[in-house]
Design a protein around this motif. Structure first.
Motif, mmCIF file in Angstrom:
data_model
loop_
_atom_site.group_PDB
_atom_site.id
_atom_site.type_symbol
_atom_site.label_atom_id
_atom_site.label_comp_id
_atom_site.label_asym_id
_atom_site.label_seq_id
_atom_site.Cartn_x
_atom_site.Cartn_y
_atom_site.Cartn_z
ATOM 1 N N ASP A 1 0.849 -1.178 0.000
ATOM 2 C CA ASP A 1 0.000 0.000 0.000
ATOM 3 C C ASP A 1 0.891 1.237 0.000
ATOM 4 O O ASP A 1 1.889 1.287 0.714
ATOM 5 C CB ASP A 1 -0.900 -0.016 1.232
ATOM 6 N N SER A 2 0.517 2.212 -0.830
ATOM 7 C CA SER A 2 1.369 3.383 -0.970
ATOM 8 C C SER A 2 0.520 4.611 -1.276
ATOM 9 O O SER A 2 -0.360 4.561 -2.143
ATOM 10 C CB SER A 2 2.359 3.134 -2.105
ATOM 11 N N LEU A 3 0.809 5.708 -0.606
ATOM 12 C CA LEU A 3 0.120 6.965 -0.887
ATOM 13 C C LEU A 3 0.408 7.410 -2.319
ATOM 14 O O LEU A 3 -0.481 7.884 -3.025
ATOM 15 C CB LEU A 3 0.545 8.038 0.120
ATOM 16 N N VAL A 4 1.644 7.240 -2.768
ATOM 17 C CA VAL A 4 2.015 7.609 -4.141
ATOM 18 C C VAL A 4 1.176 6.815 -5.142
ATOM 19 O O VAL A 4 0.667 7.367 -6.122
ATOM 20 C CB VAL A 4 3.523 7.376 -4.387
ATOM 21 N N MET A 5 1.009 5.513 -4.898
ATOM 22 C CA MET A 5 0.211 4.673 -5.793
ATOM 23 C C MET A 5 -1.245 5.132 -5.807
ATOM 24 O O MET A 5 -1.863 5.230 -6.864
ATOM 25 C CB MET A 5 0.305 3.206 -5.359
ATOM 26 N N HIS A 6 -1.795 5.436 -4.634
ATOM 27 C CA HIS A 6 -3.182 5.902 -4.559
ATOM 28 C C HIS A 6 -3.364 7.204 -5.334
ATOM 29 O O HIS A 6 -4.337 7.348 -6.091
ATOM 30 C CB HIS A 6 -3.609 6.115 -3.101
ATOM 31 N N GLU A 7 -2.452 8.143 -5.155
ATOM 32 C CA GLU A 7 -2.543 9.429 -5.856
ATOM 33 C C GLU A 7 -2.441 9.237 -7.357
ATOM 34 O O GLU A 7 -3.212 9.816 -8.127
ATOM 35 C CB GLU A 7 -1.458 10.385 -5.353
ATOM 36 N N TRP A 8 -1.471 8.450 -7.796
ATOM 37 C CA TRP A 8 -1.302 8.182 -9.227
ATOM 38 C C TRP A 8 -2.556 7.543 -9.799
ATOM 39 O O TRP A 8 -3.023 7.921 -10.869
ATOM 40 C CB TRP A 8 -0.086 7.280 -9.455
ATOM 41 N N TYR A 9 -3.109 6.571 -9.089
ATOM 42 C CA TYR A 9 -4.310 5.879 -9.551
ATOM 43 C C TYR A 9 -5.454 6.872 -9.753
ATOM 44 O O TYR A 9 -6.122 6.867 -10.785
ATOM 45 C CB TYR A 9 -4.713 4.792 -8.548
ATOM 46 N N GLN A 10 -5.682 7.729 -8.766
ATOM 47 C CA GLN A 10 -6.766 8.711 -8.848
ATOM 48 C C GLN A 10 -6.535 9.714 -9.981
ATOM 49 O O GLN A 10 -7.454 10.018 -10.741
ATOM 50 C CB GLN A 10 -6.897 9.466 -7.512
ATOM 51 N N GLU A 11 -5.323 10.231 -10.088
ATOM 52 C CA GLU A 11 -5.019 11.277 -11.058
ATOM 53 C C GLU A 11 -4.993 10.772 -12.501
ATOM 54 O O GLU A 11 -5.222 11.551 -13.427
ATOM 55 C CB GLU A 11 -3.673 11.921 -10.724
ATOM 56 N N THR A 12 -4.700 9.504 -12.703
ATOM 57 C CA THR A 12 -4.542 8.989 -14.069
ATOM 58 C C THR A 12 -5.563 7.906 -14.427
ATOM 59 O O THR A 12 -5.391 7.213 -15.428
ATOM 60 C CB THR A 12 -3.120 8.411 -14.263
ATOM 61 N N HIS A 13 -6.622 7.772 -13.652
ATOM 62 C CA HIS A 13 -7.578 6.684 -13.860
ATOM 63 C C HIS A 13 -8.164 6.682 -15.275
ATOM 64 O O HIS A 13 -8.256 5.631 -15.917
ATOM 65 C CB HIS A 13 -8.688 6.743 -12.810
ATOM 66 N N ASP A 14 -8.559 7.842 -15.779
ATOM 67 C CA ASP A 14 -9.121 7.903 -17.134
ATOM 68 C C ASP A 14 -8.097 7.457 -18.168
ATOM 69 O O ASP A 14 -8.419 6.714 -19.104
ATOM 70 C CB ASP A 14 -9.611 9.316 -17.461
ATOM 71 N N ARG A 15 -6.879 7.890 -18.012
ATOM 72 C CA ARG A 15 -5.794 7.515 -18.934
ATOM 73 C C ARG A 15 -5.537 6.008 -18.877
ATOM 74 O O ARG A 15 -5.304 5.370 -19.896
ATOM 75 C CB ARG A 15 -4.528 8.288 -18.576
ATOM 76 N N GLN A 16 -5.552 5.441 -17.674
ATOM 77 C CA GLN A 16 -5.373 3.997 -17.520
ATOM 78 C C GLN A 16 -6.437 3.244 -18.308
ATOM 79 O O GLN A 16 -6.123 2.278 -19.018
ATOM 80 C CB GLN A 16 -5.470 3.592 -16.044
ATOM 81 N N GLN A 17 -7.684 3.688 -18.204
ATOM 82 C CA GLN A 17 -8.769 3.021 -18.920
ATOM 83 C C GLN A 17 -8.592 3.138 -20.430
ATOM 84 O O GLN A 17 -8.809 2.168 -21.149
ATOM 85 C CB GLN A 17 -10.117 3.585 -18.485
ATOM 86 N N GLU A 18 -8.196 4.308 -20.901
ATOM 87 C CA GLU A 18 -7.952 4.506 -22.336
ATOM 88 C C GLU A 18 -6.889 3.545 -22.862
ATOM 89 O O GLU A 18 -6.986 3.045 -23.977
ATOM 90 C CB GLU A 18 -7.466 5.933 -22.608
ATOM 91 N N LEU A 19 -5.865 3.316 -22.057
ATOM 92 C CA LEU A 19 -4.732 2.494 -22.481
ATOM 93 C C LEU A 19 -4.898 1.010 -22.163
ATOM 94 O O LEU A 19 -4.036 0.204 -22.513
ATOM 95 C CB LEU A 19 -3.448 3.014 -21.825
ATOM 96 N N GLY A 20 -5.964 0.631 -21.490
ATOM 97 C CA GLY A 20 -6.172 -0.780 -21.156
ATOM 98 C C GLY A 20 -5.308 -1.259 -20.010
ATOM 99 O O GLY A 20 -4.809 -2.376 -20.030
ATOM 100 N N ILE A 21 -5.139 -0.401 -19.002
ATOM 101 C CA ILE A 21 -4.347 -0.765 -17.822
ATOM 102 C C ILE A 21 -5.288 -0.914 -16.637
ATOM 103 O O ILE A 21 -6.068 -0.018 -16.334
ATOM 104 C CB ILE A 21 -3.271 0.302 -17.515
ATOM 105 N N THR A 22 -5.213 -2.056 -15.979
ATOM 106 C CA THR A 22 -6.007 -2.327 -14.788
ATOM 107 C C THR A 22 -5.061 -2.438 -13.599
ATOM 108 O O THR A 22 -4.059 -3.141 -13.670
ATOM 109 C CB THR A 22 -6.777 -3.661 -14.935
ATOM 110 N N VAL A 23 -5.393 -1.749 -12.525
ATOM 111 C CA VAL A 23 -4.603 -1.840 -11.298
ATOM 112 C C VAL A 23 -5.384 -2.706 -10.318
ATOM 113 O O VAL A 23 -6.535 -2.406 -10.004
ATOM 114 C CB VAL A 23 -4.333 -0.451 -10.684
ATOM 115 N N LEU A 24 -4.749 -3.793 -9.869
ATOM 116 C CA LEU A 24 -5.403 -4.680 -8.914
ATOM 117 C C LEU A 24 -5.171 -4.178 -7.507
ATOM 118 O O LEU A 24 -4.058 -3.849 -7.128
ATOM 119 C CB LEU A 24 -4.833 -6.098 -9.003
ATOM 120 N N GLY A 25 -6.229 -4.142 -6.764
ATOM 121 C CA GLY A 25 -6.126 -3.874 -5.339
ATOM 122 C C GLY A 25 -6.647 -5.106 -4.635
ATOM 123 O O GLY A 25 -7.625 -5.695 -5.071
ATOM 124 N N SER A 26 -5.998 -5.518 -3.598
ATOM 125 C CA SER A 26 -6.411 -6.745 -2.942
ATOM 126 C C SER A 26 -6.686 -6.508 -1.471
ATOM 127 O O SER A 26 -5.848 -5.981 -0.758
ATOM 128 C CB SER A 26 -5.328 -7.811 -3.087
#
Length: 120
Positions: free
Chosen positions: A77-102
């Protein structure tokens, strides 16, 4: 600089931790194309380069020119990862990138630990 050549395709790639994490840049992701990237190494050194590593994946994936779905699997778990995920979520979807959280845990003998199952 590495000589030019075709990219390498793999199912699973572990991204290096510690000081070696600094070697993972956009060129790395252009050359090593994986269905799943495991981001491991919960340490202060990786935390310092994590954002640039994640941004490099986005930049390189944009240039792949193919419709390959990519799964990013953080093992900590990382604050940097959470921030990146939130800020780039639309871009991730456009590019076909899924981030797994468990939120799953596995219990073995007297120990429990977080886990995630990946099937190919």
């Amino acid at each position: 600089a590495a000589p030019p050549g075709p990219p390498v395709y793999v199912d699973l790639a572990y991204l290096p931790g510690s000081w070696s994490a600094r070697t993972v840049d956009e060129e790395f992701f252009r050359r090593v194309r994986s269905l799943c990237y495991v981001v491991s190494g919960d340490d202060h050194l990786k935390e310092g380069v994590l954002r640039s590593l994640l941004d490099a994946l986005l930049a390189a994936k944009h240039q792949w020119g193919t419709d390959i779905q990519v799964t990013l699997i953080p093992t900590f778990d990382s604050l940097v990862m959470h921030e990146w995920y939130q800020e780039t979520h639309d871009r991730q979807q456009e590019l076909g990138i899924t981030v797994l959280g468990s939120n799953s845990t596995v219990a073995m003998q007297d120990e429990t630990f977080p886990a995630c199952k990946v099937e190919f």
